[in-house]
Design a protein around this motif. Structure first.
Motif, PDB file in Angstrom:
ATOM      1  N   ASP A  31      53.301  44.928  39.313  1.00  0.00           N
ATOM      2  CA  ASP A  31      53.703  46.284  39.673  1.00  0.00           C
ATOM      3  C   ASP A  31      52.544  47.119  40.208  1.00  0.00           C
ATOM      4  OD1 ASP A  31      56.323  45.846  38.840  1.00  0.00           O
ATOM      5  OD2 ASP A  31      55.813  46.309  36.770  1.00  0.00           O
ATOM      6  N   GLY A  32      51.419  46.502  40.442  1.00  0.00           N
ATOM      7  CA  GLY A  32      50.258  47.245  40.912  1.00  0.00           C
ATOM      8  C   GLY A  32      49.804  46.766  42.276  1.00  0.00           C
ATOM      9  N   HIS A  33      48.834  47.495  42.824  1.00  0.00           N
ATOM     10  CA  HIS A  33      48.282  47.095  44.119  1.00  0.00           C
ATOM     11  C   HIS A  33      46.895  47.709  44.296  1.00  0.00           C
ATOM     12  CE1 HIS A  33      50.209  50.979  44.962  1.00  0.00           C
ATOM     13  NE2 HIS A  33      49.246  51.149  45.831  1.00  0.00           N
ATOM     14  N   TRP A  34      46.138  47.105  45.186  1.00  0.00           N
ATOM     15  CA  TRP A  34      44.817  47.610  45.550  1.00  0.00           C
ATOM     16  C   TRP A  34      44.977  48.675  46.615  1.00  0.00           C
ATOM     17  CZ3 TRP A  34      40.494  46.273  42.978  1.00  0.00           C
ATOM     18  CH2 TRP A  34      40.551  45.145  42.168  1.00  0.00           C
ATOM     19  N   GLY A  35      44.168  49.717  46.537  1.00  0.00           N
ATOM     20  CA  GLY A  35      44.254  50.750  47.552  1.00  0.00           C
ATOM     21  C   GLY A  35      43.315  51.910  47.266  1.00  0.00           C
TER      22      GLY A  35
END
Length: 118
Positions: free
Chosen positions: A68-72
């Motif tokens: 449910d996460g992401h890099w950014g």
């Protein structure tokens, strides 16, 4: 509590400094979380901007687990603006210790932040 103290800014790599480092090997230097939610932001890079804001690069978790996460990118002002009924909602985890991203236990971090698991 100061969200982004100078002591953390001084030890955090600048934006793009870890670009060649594999995601799992990136060192997470700080964690922010929104009170009463499962929202968390893990800081890997940071750079002060000309108008007093700070640009961060890191991993954001919107719910539970890595899926449910992401890099950014996100900014200090975005975190500060998150409020509930006028009350600041985002805090920095004062007990968080810097570690490789691969060594984060996201599920444990989620339970620690959630009021449902206290």
């Amino acid at each position: 509590m100061e969200l982004w103290p100078k002591s953390l800014a001084e030890i955090t790599p600048k934006i793009f400094d870890t670009e060649q480092v594999p995601e799992n090997e990136k060192r997470v230097v700080a964690k922010f979380f929104a009170l009463g939610t499962n929202l968390s932001w893990y800081v890997v890079e940071a750079q002060e901007l000309a108008y007093g804001d700070v640009l961060f690069f890191g991993y954001g978790r919107m719910d539970s687990g890595h899926s449910d996460g992401h890099w950014g990118y996100f900014t200090l002002h975005e975190l500060i603006r998150l409020r509930y009924m006028g009350i600041p909602q985002v805090e920095r985890d004062l007990h968080f210790q810097s570690k490789r991203f691969a060594d984060l236990d996201i599920e444990h971090e989620m339970k620690k932040d959630s009021p449902l698991h206290r």
